[in-house]
Design a protein around this motif. Sequence first.
Motif, PDB file in Angstrom:
ATOM      1  N   ALA A  38       0.844  -1.202   0.000  1.00  0.00           N
ATOM      2  CA  ALA A  38       0.000   0.000   0.000  1.00  0.00           C
ATOM      3  C   ALA A  38       0.876   1.247   0.000  1.00  0.00           C
ATOM      4  O   ALA A  38       0.570   2.236  -0.679  1.00  0.00           O
ATOM      5  CB  ALA A  38      -0.941  -0.016   1.205  1.00  0.00           C
ATOM      6  N   LYS A  39       1.970   1.225   0.750  1.00  0.00           N
ATOM      7  CA  LYS A  39       2.882   2.359   0.761  1.00  0.00           C
ATOM      8  C   LYS A  39       3.552   2.520  -0.609  1.00  0.00           C
ATOM      9  O   LYS A  39       3.724   3.636  -1.097  1.00  0.00           O
ATOM     10  CB  LYS A  39       3.939   2.168   1.856  1.00  0.00           C
ATOM     11  CG  LYS A  39       3.360   2.213   3.269  1.00  0.00           C
ATOM     12  CD  LYS A  39       4.451   1.961   4.329  1.00  0.00           C
ATOM     13  CE  LYS A  39       3.868   1.979   5.743  1.00  0.00           C
ATOM     14  NZ  LYS A  39       4.889   1.722   6.775  1.00  0.00           N
ATOM     15  N   THR A  40       3.948   1.379  -1.181  1.00  0.00           N
ATOM     16  CA  THR A  40       4.554   1.452  -2.519  1.00  0.00           C
ATOM     17  C   THR A  40       3.567   2.006  -3.525  1.00  0.00           C
ATOM     18  O   THR A  40       3.906   2.828  -4.372  1.00  0.00           O
ATOM     19  CB  THR A  40       5.015   0.053  -2.955  1.00  0.00           C
ATOM     20  OG1 THR A  40       5.917  -0.466  -1.976  1.00  0.00           O
ATOM     21  CG2 THR A  40       5.687   0.097  -4.310  1.00  0.00           C
ATOM     22  N   LEU A  41       2.313   1.546  -3.455  1.00  0.00           N
ATOM     23  CA  LEU A  41       1.261   2.036  -4.347  1.00  0.00           C
ATOM     24  C   LEU A  41       1.063   3.536  -4.135  1.00  0.00           C
ATOM     25  O   LEU A  41       0.912   4.299  -5.106  1.00  0.00           O
ATOM     26  CB  LEU A  41      -0.033   1.273  -4.076  1.00  0.00           C
ATOM     27  CG  LEU A  41      -1.273   1.757  -4.838  1.00  0.00           C
ATOM     28  CD1 LEU A  41      -1.100   1.542  -6.331  1.00  0.00           C
ATOM     29  CD2 LEU A  41      -2.521   1.002  -4.349  1.00  0.00           C
ATOM     30  N   GLN A 132      -1.210  11.726   3.577  1.00  0.00           N
ATOM     31  CA  GLN A 132      -0.525  11.233   4.758  1.00  0.00           C
ATOM     32  C   GLN A 132      -0.757   9.741   5.008  1.00  0.00           C
ATOM     33  O   GLN A 132       0.098   9.065   5.563  1.00  0.00           O
ATOM     34  CB  GLN A 132      -0.998  12.020   6.021  1.00  0.00           C
ATOM     35  CG  GLN A 132      -0.546  13.450   6.059  1.00  0.00           C
ATOM     36  CD  GLN A 132      -1.453  14.373   5.258  1.00  0.00           C
ATOM     37  OE1 GLN A 132      -2.533  13.964   4.884  1.00  0.00           O
ATOM     38  NE2 GLN A 132      -0.988  15.597   4.979  1.00  0.00           N
ATOM     39  N   ASN A 133      -1.886   9.202   4.644  1.00  0.00           N
ATOM     40  CA  ASN A 133      -2.243   7.823   5.001  1.00  0.00           C
ATOM     41  C   ASN A 133      -2.382   6.977   3.735  1.00  0.00           C
ATOM     42  O   ASN A 133      -3.386   7.073   3.033  1.00  0.00           O
ATOM     43  CB  ASN A 133      -3.561   7.793   5.787  1.00  0.00           C
ATOM     44  CG  ASN A 133      -3.844   6.404   6.356  1.00  0.00           C
ATOM     45  OD1 ASN A 133      -3.133   5.444   6.081  1.00  0.00           O
ATOM     46  ND2 ASN A 133      -4.904   6.317   7.170  1.00  0.00           N
ATOM     47  N   PRO A 134      -1.384   6.129   3.446  1.00  0.00           N
ATOM     48  CA  PRO A 134      -1.482   5.281   2.241  1.00  0.00           C
ATOM     49  C   PRO A 134      -2.683   4.355   2.262  1.00  0.00           C
ATOM     50  O   PRO A 134      -3.193   3.980   1.214  1.00  0.00           O
ATOM     51  CB  PRO A 134      -0.168   4.482   2.256  1.00  0.00           C
ATOM     52  CG  PRO A 134       0.779   5.320   3.067  1.00  0.00           C
ATOM     53  CD  PRO A 134      -0.052   5.997   4.107  1.00  0.00           C
ATOM     54  N   TRP A 135      -3.126   3.952   3.476  1.00  0.00           N
ATOM     55  CA  TRP A 135      -4.246   2.998   3.511  1.00  0.00           C
ATOM     56  C   TRP A 135      -5.551   3.618   3.034  1.00  0.00           C
ATOM     57  O   TRP A 135      -6.463   2.923   2.613  1.00  0.00           O
ATOM     58  CB  TRP A 135      -4.392   2.444   4.928  1.00  0.00           C
ATOM     59  CG  TRP A 135      -5.285   1.224   4.938  1.00  0.00           C
ATOM     60  CD1 TRP A 135      -6.511   1.115   5.483  1.00  0.00           C
ATOM     61  CD2 TRP A 135      -4.991  -0.041   4.359  1.00  0.00           C
ATOM     62  NE1 TRP A 135      -7.027  -0.136   5.300  1.00  0.00           N
ATOM     63  CE2 TRP A 135      -6.087  -0.883   4.590  1.00  0.00           C
ATOM     64  CE3 TRP A 135      -3.888  -0.558   3.674  1.00  0.00           C
ATOM     65  CZ2 TRP A 135      -6.125  -2.205   4.167  1.00  0.00           C
ATOM     66  CZ3 TRP A 135      -3.941  -1.867   3.268  1.00  0.00           C
ATOM     67  CH2 TRP A 135      -5.044  -2.671   3.489  1.00  0.00           C
ATOM     68  N   MET A 166      -6.962  -8.148  -5.081  1.00  0.00           N
ATOM     69  CA  MET A 166      -7.617  -8.614  -6.314  1.00  0.00           C
ATOM     70  C   MET A 166      -8.021  -7.455  -7.210  1.00  0.00           C
ATOM     71  O   MET A 166      -7.956  -7.572  -8.446  1.00  0.00           O
ATOM     72  CB  MET A 166      -8.869  -9.443  -5.975  1.00  0.00           C
ATOM     73  CG  MET A 166      -8.572 -10.776  -5.332  1.00  0.00           C
ATOM     74  SD  MET A 166     -10.067 -11.745  -5.038  1.00  0.00           S
ATOM     75  CE  MET A 166     -10.596 -12.043  -6.701  1.00  0.00           C
ATOM     76  N   ASN A 167      -8.432  -6.334  -6.635  1.00  0.00           N
ATOM     77  CA  ASN A 167      -8.979  -5.244  -7.448  1.00  0.00           C
ATOM     78  C   ASN A 167      -7.910  -4.279  -7.922  1.00  0.00           C
ATOM     79  O   ASN A 167      -8.160  -3.491  -8.850  1.00  0.00           O
ATOM     80  CB  ASN A 167     -10.034  -4.479  -6.651  1.00  0.00           C
ATOM     81  CG  ASN A 167     -11.245  -5.327  -6.361  1.00  0.00           C
ATOM     82  OD1 ASN A 167     -11.547  -6.244  -7.112  1.00  0.00           O
ATOM     83  ND2 ASN A 167     -11.934  -5.062  -5.260  1.00  0.00           N
ATOM     84  N   CYS A 168      -6.731  -4.278  -7.335  1.00  0.00           N
ATOM     85  CA  CYS A 168      -5.682  -3.331  -7.705  1.00  0.00           C
ATOM     86  C   CYS A 168      -4.708  -4.000  -8.680  1.00  0.00           C
ATOM     87  O   CYS A 168      -4.163  -5.073  -8.401  1.00  0.00           O
ATOM     88  CB  CYS A 168      -4.942  -2.849  -6.453  1.00  0.00           C
ATOM     89  SG  CYS A 168      -3.711  -1.576  -6.836  1.00  0.00           S
ATOM     90  N   LYS A 169      -4.526  -3.347  -9.813  1.00  0.00           N
ATOM     91  CA  LYS A 169      -3.634  -3.887 -10.831  1.00  0.00           C
ATOM     92  C   LYS A 169      -2.185  -3.937 -10.342  1.00  0.00           C
ATOM     93  O   LYS A 169      -1.351  -4.630 -10.938  1.00  0.00           O
ATOM     94  CB  LYS A 169      -3.704  -3.054 -12.112  1.00  0.00           C
ATOM     95  CG  LYS A 169      -5.056  -3.081 -12.783  1.00  0.00           C
ATOM     96  CD  LYS A 169      -5.050  -2.209 -14.037  1.00  0.00           C
ATOM     97  CE  LYS A 169      -6.405  -2.194 -14.719  1.00  0.00           C
ATOM     98  NZ  LYS A 169      -6.411  -1.319 -15.909  1.00  0.00           N
ATOM     99  N   HIS A 170      -1.862  -3.199  -9.297  1.00  0.00           N
ATOM    100  CA  HIS A 170      -0.515  -3.169  -8.755  1.00  0.00           C
ATOM    101  C   HIS A 170      -0.052  -4.579  -8.378  1.00  0.00           C
ATOM    102  O   HIS A 170       1.140  -4.891  -8.463  1.00  0.00           O
ATOM    103  CB  HIS A 170      -0.479  -2.239  -7.527  1.00  0.00           C
ATOM    104  CG  HIS A 170       0.829  -2.298  -6.785  1.00  0.00           C
ATOM    105  ND1 HIS A 170       1.980  -1.678  -7.229  1.00  0.00           N
ATOM    106  CD2 HIS A 170       1.150  -2.921  -5.619  1.00  0.00           C
ATOM    107  CE1 HIS A 170       2.960  -1.923  -6.374  1.00  0.00           C
ATOM    108  NE2 HIS A 170       2.478  -2.669  -5.376  1.00  0.00           N
TER     109      HIS A 170
END
Length: 1449
Positions: A38-41, A132-135, A166-170
């Motif tokens: 999530a942080k990388t995204l 500020q919040n990757p989540w 599943m929903n994130c192409k990352h």
Amino acid sequence: MASLADVFTEKERTNWLKAWLAVDIAKSGLENFAETEAKTLHANIYNAAWSSVQAPAVCIGCHTANLLKCPTQGICNKRGANSSCKAMHDTAAKQPRPCPTNVCNKVLDEIKTLHKFASPSWKNTRAQQWAQNPWQIAKAYLPPDGYTGKSSVQDTDFNGIISFMMNCKHFDSKFSFPIAPGKNNPPCLLTKAREIGRTVRHSSQCKLTDADLQVIFTTLTNLLNDPTCLAHDVASQEAVNKLAKLQNDILKITTEEMMHLLGAVQDKLKEVENLAEKTLHEIRESIQRYMNDLKEHNDTCKQQLDKHTETCEMKLDEHTETCEVKLDEHTETCEVKLDEHTETCEVKLDEHTENCEDKLDEHTEKLKIALDEHSRQHTESNYEQSCEDLRRRLIEHYNDNSSFVPLSILDESLDKRITDIYATPKIHRIDIKKDGSRKIEEPVNFYKEMFYKHDHSNRRIYVQGEPGSGKSTFAAKLVHDWCHKNQPILTAPNKNTAFNDLKTIQTFKFLFFISLRNVRGQKDISQMIKDQLVDQMYSEDDLDGVYTLLKTIIETEQCLVVRDGLDEWVAPDGCNLAEPSMTGLPKDKVTVLTTARPWKLADGRIKNSQIDILMEIQGVSDPDIFCANILGCIIDDTKELDNTVKEFQNFVEKRELKSLSSSPMLYILVICTWVDTMKEGEHSKEYSLCALYTSLLESLCKKTTSTTGYFNISNPSPVDCFSNTSYLQPNIEILDKLAVAACKLLFSCERETSIVFSDIALSNYFSGEEFTLCKTFALKAGILTNRKDKNRTGSSNSFIHKTIQEFLAAYYIACNTYVIDDVVAGYLKRYNDSYLDLSQVFIFLCGMNTIAANALSGLMDEYHVASCRFYDDWPCELQNITETGIREAEAGKQNTIWPKLSHVSITYYNMRYSLRVLSANTSNIQSLNLTFFSMGSPLVSEATVHQAKIKLRPFARGDFVFNLASCHKLKILRLMVNDKGDDIYLTDSVDLVTSELPVVIVLNHAEPARCGDPPPVLPSIQYIDLLGVKCSSSWLRSLFSTLLTLDHEVQCELTSCYITSTGEGSVRESTEQISTNIRTGFNNTFYVQLSRYSFMFRKPLHGFGEALRGLNIKLLRINVEYTIMSRSHFVAFLYKSLPSLSSLETLDVCVDDISPDLCEYLHSLHIKSVTLSQKGRWRGVIVNHVSQLSQVLISPTQMEAIIIDVNAHPDLLEALCGRNINSLSLYGSGEHLEVKNVSALCRSLSSLKQLDKLDVIVNNDTPGLWQALHGLNIKSLSLSGGETGLIVHHVSALAQILASLIHLETLSIKVSEYNPCLWEAIHGLNIKCLSLCNLGQLDHISSLSQSLASLTNLETLCVKFSCAGVPRLLETGCGLNITCLSIEASGTCQQLWEALIGLNIQSLSMSGFRHMRKNIQEEHTISPSFSSLSQLQMLTLYVSDFYDIQLPQ
């Protein structure tokens, strides 16, 4: 610590609790990975957003609603353009607007782009916290409901984390498998994990089976062990370890963890409280009880364990110390003793071993030497000699018993050497497919192809074939080839090249040939070899030793066993074997070749796996060589062998017996029977097929039983051909039943099962007991054959040959004639095009029962007439069949054969049977063709004609007389003979028959004077075609007179016919040949078309003219083709023929070219209406008096032109004045134009104000003629004359009148080639179209060139003359502006095509090349000529050959 097994009393509820804990463990293993990604995204999205803005910044002031348009599907509830959104955009601060820094909009776009379904959950995420919040960004990929307040990955449940991945192409590159939702693709591990979470969380019964629990552990473990990322994640692997312990019930859970888990479970159970209240109550009590017990037990265990551990440690330390001291002391003592004893034993053992080895080696070597020597001496002296002796005996035995084979089954004493009669067999390999079906493949021509496949040996070989196909002969030849490895062949060298690789079979050291026909009560091959071979070759005292030798040979040597006639082997009683046992025959040493009929190999007990290669023998490959071999063995005079072979081959072809060559047995029987007949001097007589097939049937019956019986007075033969047989009478009941089946199958409703049929179809014609008995008899005799079906469902049957089935069917019909009406007629109604399929049955019937044959013939003719679409000049197939049937009846001495035939053709070939056919069908015949081509004809050889002439001698001098008066149904009559007319003579009465010709056709049998009311002649005739026949003019006149009385149209064609003309009591033969097409119709109409060949000898048609005299013709139309030189003969023909036609009212003459003398003659006739037309140009009526002119002008069908004489009576010219006439033709002799007529003609022509077209047909001109044409308002003028064209003597007068015709547009001139000054007359005319004919060689081309150049308005030029002048004319006309060019030339030349190059014409027509032959050099010139005509739009080309030309694009 506690165990989960203690929570519930039910196993399935404990499983569910384990699954719950497993999901939580899996979630803990995924949390770190999800948070890191999530942080990388988050970083990737912001980097992408900042890269597209000028000043990267962080925005915390935008709401999610500000970034979404309103309405947004699935979020806003705005309805209509004027309504407000009460969901997302419910306040003023949340209205849609762009981000001030333009960063948030970019982030939103990136989030949407990375969403796999482009529909992020915007309700979950808060844009203020994106930076500020990757989540908060990750929550956009979570399910849309239930995650709004979740601010971290720890707060998010298992389903949310899985949905994020599943929903994130990352995450597409973070797993080793493709992420698929499972709707259209197999579900991936993430999909399965998500379904597990849902199943566990939302289970209504809180139960799971052991199998389902194991699936959950496997799925979650596989997910956490994914090799791409998770396998390297510490938290994931810790979770994997916990799952493994949990799965094996060794996971220790702290009290807090258990309380936390049970608390979570308690929450879940609250959700399903309404569904399982009792279970929930138990869980609550258990939770409370076990929580208390666990806490107390935990404290107690901890105290007791600490105390017990301390005590044990002290005791263990003391005991360990004591044991260590004792063990050290004892170990030291044992080691010293063991070392001493070991050293002593090793010394002794080494010494003893060395002594024993020396003795053993010495003794072994002595025994080996002695044994080898003894074995070698015994083997060499005994085994090899025994083997060689056995081979010698086998070869001698085979030479005595297998080298000769019988020629015929009926006389087995007549045997011949195998090499004398052997011919190359036709053998094909049969491929056994994987599905069990069988298909015939490539031919087999060498032993190697039979015994090997891809260098691997075929050990179990089967050769199948129908009875008499040559299986046993092939096996005998194989044995012969093995025997004669090094022995010279005493007979002549064999021409056969197939199976000449003798080295292949000579690799077998031994060959054992077994005739299974002679085996009774045995089932073992080894025993058969002993009985048939060993016992016959050795004395009884030697048998034991030979049996032992045989066993050794079979086990050690390469052997070939040939089993001939598997279908003839009878298994012993109580034995269920399909073939003899091969026990004791090692497959790596013994090859077995078996011959059998197909029905035997269709036995299901013979498995496909037992067959290494299956082949089928289908007779001999060259029947002619086979025939020569057989004839060479049975005729004494070998010098005449070639002639005898040719004579037999002609016989086979004539009687259509070639198909029997597929069965050598049947073919040999045909040969032997034919030779016997020839020896008896009966070869000149007809050969009976019924007798032949009776012999075939008898030979087949003899193969099954040797019992004989005879037909006699008390037991008569059902048909004559069975009378002298020996083997049919004992089996007649079975044959009768087989005949019923043969007939009813042949004419069954299902044609596909008429020839090849199943057991079920065959059993319909037998009772239960009869079926097995008759089928077994038929199979053994070879009347029936049985094969495996291609569909593998069973086997199929058929008669050994279709003609055998047809012979039996004919036999059944001959004995039961009602079958024709009951069975055959119904068959033809269903299949009305199959009447020719009955041909062989009909032929057989002719030799058995002529009454039945006559009935069947009538039925076949009925369907033949219905199906005929045309009538050939040669005998139709049904006539050939009928004549063959007559020959068969005569051969069988059946004299009451009267077949019915509606279409008859008679030639040299079938004259012998024509009388019987015609006499039986005179009143029914519908078409009759008599075709006799004599010497010089390409259709018949001189030898054939000579033989036919000999056959015709009995019919000479009018003995073969055919009266047409009896042919009431005759529609078509064709008589075609050679170009001498010396075969057929036509006469009008039988009383006048005195001709020497072999065939006389009589038109009317009775003289009118002898009969008060004679019957009508040829009342149904529609078409008559006479080619090369000779007839009298009176016969032809009688024919025409007859046709004129009919009430329908009849066409009669005469081609090169000879007419005998009579005159004043004398008879002389005409020398002309008449070729004409005549058509008679209603109301006494008569149409005649005379070809130019009728005038080729430039003589009048005397005979044809006599044939027309006195006929009752009211309308006569003559269409004639003649050359210019034959016009006078045509006029003479009319002069002699027309005056006798007293009833003639209308005459219509159409010619190629109109001459003045023709017009003058027609003008002299006193007929109501005379019409003259020129092909392709115009048509007009001849007017020769005033009353006739009035009738023509008032007629509603006024002709295009009126034709009058230039010297017509002044009253007629006066009557023309002022008439509404558009086209007029003037004919006659211009030079005889009277002066008084000139003024009348001038006055008449000038008064015709509507006149557009004028044709002048005169031989010579006069100034008065041209004066009469002066100043007319005509638009078209045609000038023509006699044979050489118009001869113009007064060119200046012609030039003056042409110049005065100011409205003239079209000018056509047919002139004499001797008048070059004529071209000055056309100089300067304003015409648009010019047609010139008969220009000759254009010697005065310059004059014509100048005149053509002056025609400035000329658009179309048509020329007709010889080819030589065309190029010069076109060269002079290159400057003309013509758009259309038409050339009619006699022949062609290369200069013509070259002259066309580059012309600016739009239309080109070329004709007159009828006799042009294709010339390669010209063909290369034609395409460049046409392709150079760039303006060409229309091309018309008439040629006699095809040309490959290139047209302009």
